[in-house]
Write a protein that holds these residues in place. Structure first.
Motif, PDB file in Angstrom:
ATOM      1  N   THR A  52       0.832  -1.208   0.000  1.00 49.97           N
ATOM      2  CA  THR A  52       0.000   0.000   0.000  1.00 49.97           C
ATOM      3  C   THR A  52       0.865   1.256   0.000  1.00 49.97           C
ATOM      4  OG1 THR A  52      -1.735  -1.176   1.211  1.00 49.97           O
ATOM      5  CG2 THR A  52      -1.836   1.222   1.206  1.00 49.97           C
ATOM      6  N   LYS A  55       2.032   1.762  -3.478  1.00 48.43           N
ATOM      7  CA  LYS A  55       0.952   2.297  -4.315  1.00 48.43           C
ATOM      8  C   LYS A  55       0.740   3.789  -4.044  1.00 48.43           C
ATOM      9  CE  LYS A  55      -3.302   1.202  -3.338  1.00 48.43           C
ATOM     10  NZ  LYS A  55      -4.546   0.410  -3.178  1.00 48.43           N
ATOM     11  N   GLU A  56       0.786   4.173  -2.771  1.00 52.75           N
ATOM     12  CA  GLU A  56       0.631   5.585  -2.424  1.00 52.75           C
ATOM     13  C   GLU A  56       1.765   6.414  -3.019  1.00 52.75           C
ATOM     14  OE1 GLU A  56      -1.723   7.199  -0.734  1.00 52.75           O
ATOM     15  OE2 GLU A  56      -2.972   5.436  -0.349  1.00 52.75           O
ATOM     16  N   LEU A  58       3.468   5.774  -5.801  1.00 53.96           N
ATOM     17  CA  LEU A  58       3.261   5.906  -7.244  1.00 53.96           C
ATOM     18  C   LEU A  58       2.153   6.911  -7.554  1.00 53.96           C
ATOM     19  CD1 LEU A  58       3.509   2.166  -8.402  1.00 53.96           C
ATOM     20  CD2 LEU A  58       5.254   3.957  -8.550  1.00 53.96           C
ATOM     21  N   MET A  59       1.058   6.863  -6.783  1.00 52.95           N
ATOM     22  CA  MET A  59      -0.054   7.777  -7.010  1.00 52.95           C
ATOM     23  C   MET A  59       0.355   9.213  -6.702  1.00 52.95           C
ATOM     24  SD  MET A  59      -3.236   5.546  -5.452  1.00 52.95           S
ATOM     25  CE  MET A  59      -4.331   6.960  -5.560  1.00 52.95           C
ATOM     26  N   THR A  60       1.115   9.398  -5.636  1.00 54.95           N
ATOM     27  CA  THR A  60       1.547  10.745  -5.254  1.00 54.95           C
ATOM     28  C   THR A  60       2.494  11.321  -6.287  1.00 54.95           C
ATOM     29  OG1 THR A  60       1.333  10.137  -2.909  1.00 54.95           O
ATOM     30  CG2 THR A  60       2.596  12.110  -3.424  1.00 54.95           C
ATOM     31  N   GLU A  62       2.566  10.606  -9.396  1.00 56.06           N
ATOM     32  CA  GLU A  62       1.810  10.854 -10.628  1.00 56.06           C
ATOM     33  C   GLU A  62       1.059  12.174 -10.567  1.00 56.06           C
ATOM     34  OE1 GLU A  62      -1.902   8.802 -13.102  1.00 56.06           O
ATOM     35  OE2 GLU A  62      -0.815   7.656 -11.572  1.00 56.06           O
ATOM     36  N   HIS A  63       0.589  12.560  -9.362  1.00 54.42           N
ATOM     37  CA  HIS A  63      -0.247  13.750  -9.241  1.00 54.42           C
ATOM     38  C   HIS A  63       0.494  14.983  -8.729  1.00 54.42           C
ATOM     39  CE1 HIS A  63      -3.336  10.502  -9.281  1.00 54.42           C
ATOM     40  NE2 HIS A  63      -4.008  11.408  -9.969  1.00 54.42           N
ATOM     41  N   SER A 187      -5.020  14.532  -0.667  1.00 58.05           N
ATOM     42  CA  SER A 187      -4.513  13.177  -0.861  1.00 58.05           C
ATOM     43  C   SER A 187      -3.041  13.076  -0.489  1.00 58.05           C
ATOM     44  CB  SER A 187      -4.722  12.735  -2.315  1.00 58.05           C
ATOM     45  OG  SER A 187      -4.040  13.602  -3.214  1.00 58.05           O
ATOM     46  N   SER A 191      -1.458  10.626   2.332  1.00 60.76           N
ATOM     47  CA  SER A 191      -0.370   9.711   2.005  1.00 60.76           C
ATOM     48  C   SER A 191       0.786   9.869   2.986  1.00 60.76           C
ATOM     49  CB  SER A 191       0.123   9.956   0.575  1.00 60.76           C
ATOM     50  OG  SER A 191      -0.876   9.661  -0.375  1.00 60.76           O
TER      51      SER A 191
END
Length: 241
Positions: A52, A55-56, A58-60, A62-63, A187, A191
């Motif tokens: 997790t 994943k956090e 990678l998402m962070t 990306e944004h 977000s 994170s």
């Protein structure tokens, strides 16, 4: 608040209120209990927390353009490790040195930290809307983690924990609920919170929740690791967690 988050939070509160009564009194049963719960906690770290956190990250990245590496959140997790380890080191050294004049101050310091830690965990549960079967297995692992933490604090402080400490830890859960329901954080902030408590939890599980060699029951530990891992991975496969 979902019914799942409500039940988990209520369970966490009850754990802190009655942790010292949940541990078996018989030595052999107690060793098996901590070995099994330690196995579940280790499995939880490797099959849920670390994936997790990745994943956090990678998402962070990306944004948010200012995340230029693939490890910024891991640094936050490392900071959680340092903070948690430093607090435990200071407290345990004071107990070893029998610094009675500092025990009261250390009690409030350690209880306040864990109350804050509980608030962050409860906030994460509410804000991430952990539901259904996932909530059951998340709650099981975190609940056993809380039992180990609460039991250690009870062993260290005894009557002070029963009289004051457990209520502060329970209030931390309630504060996390209230924060998750009333405050909408970004977000990125969520994170960062998850990364910090992940670091603290990883250190606590690997260093303080695993029984020492002379107090461990390896077969029970292995059963805990394999059972939680197989069930969780199966659920991840079928429900795409």
């Amino acid at each position: 608040m979902s019914i799942d988050a409500f039940i988990m939070g209520l369970t966490f509160i009850m754990i802190h209120m009655f942790a010292n009564e949940l541990i078996p009194a018989n030595r052999i049963h107690r060793l098996k209990w901590f070995s099994f719960s330690g196995g579940l906690a280790v499995s939880y770290v490797f099959v849920y927390v670390l994936p997790t956190l990745h994943k956090e990250q990678l998402m962070t990245k990306e944004h948010h353009d200012f995340f230029t590496m693939e490890s910024e959140l891991y640094f936050i997790g490392l900071f959680g490790v340092i903070i948690f380890y430093g607090i435990q080191k200071v407290v345990r050294k004071a107990h070893v040195d029998n610094q009675e004049n500092h025990i009261g101050m250390l009690f409030w310091f350690q209880i306040s930290f864990f109350g804050f830690y509980n608030m962050l965990v409860a906030y994460t549960v509410v804000s991430q809307e952990v539901l259904g079967v996932q909530a059951v297995f998340y709650g099981l692992a975190v609940g056993l983690h809380f039992i180990a933490v609460a039991h250690d604090l009870w062993i260290e402080y005894g009557e002070a924990y029963n009289r004051v400490g457990r209520y502060i830890l329970a209030l931390g859960i309630i504060a996390g609920w209230a924060t998750g329901l009333t405050l909408n954080l970004s977000s990125l902030t969520e994170s960062i919170i998850f990364a910090f408590i992940s670091g603290a939890m990883i250190l606590n599980v690997l260093k303080y929740e695993l029984p020492p060699d002379h107090e461990s029951h390896f077969s029970t530990f292995t059963i805990g690791v394999l059972s939680y891992t197989m069930i969780t991975l199966s659920l991840k496969y079928f429900f795409q967690w």
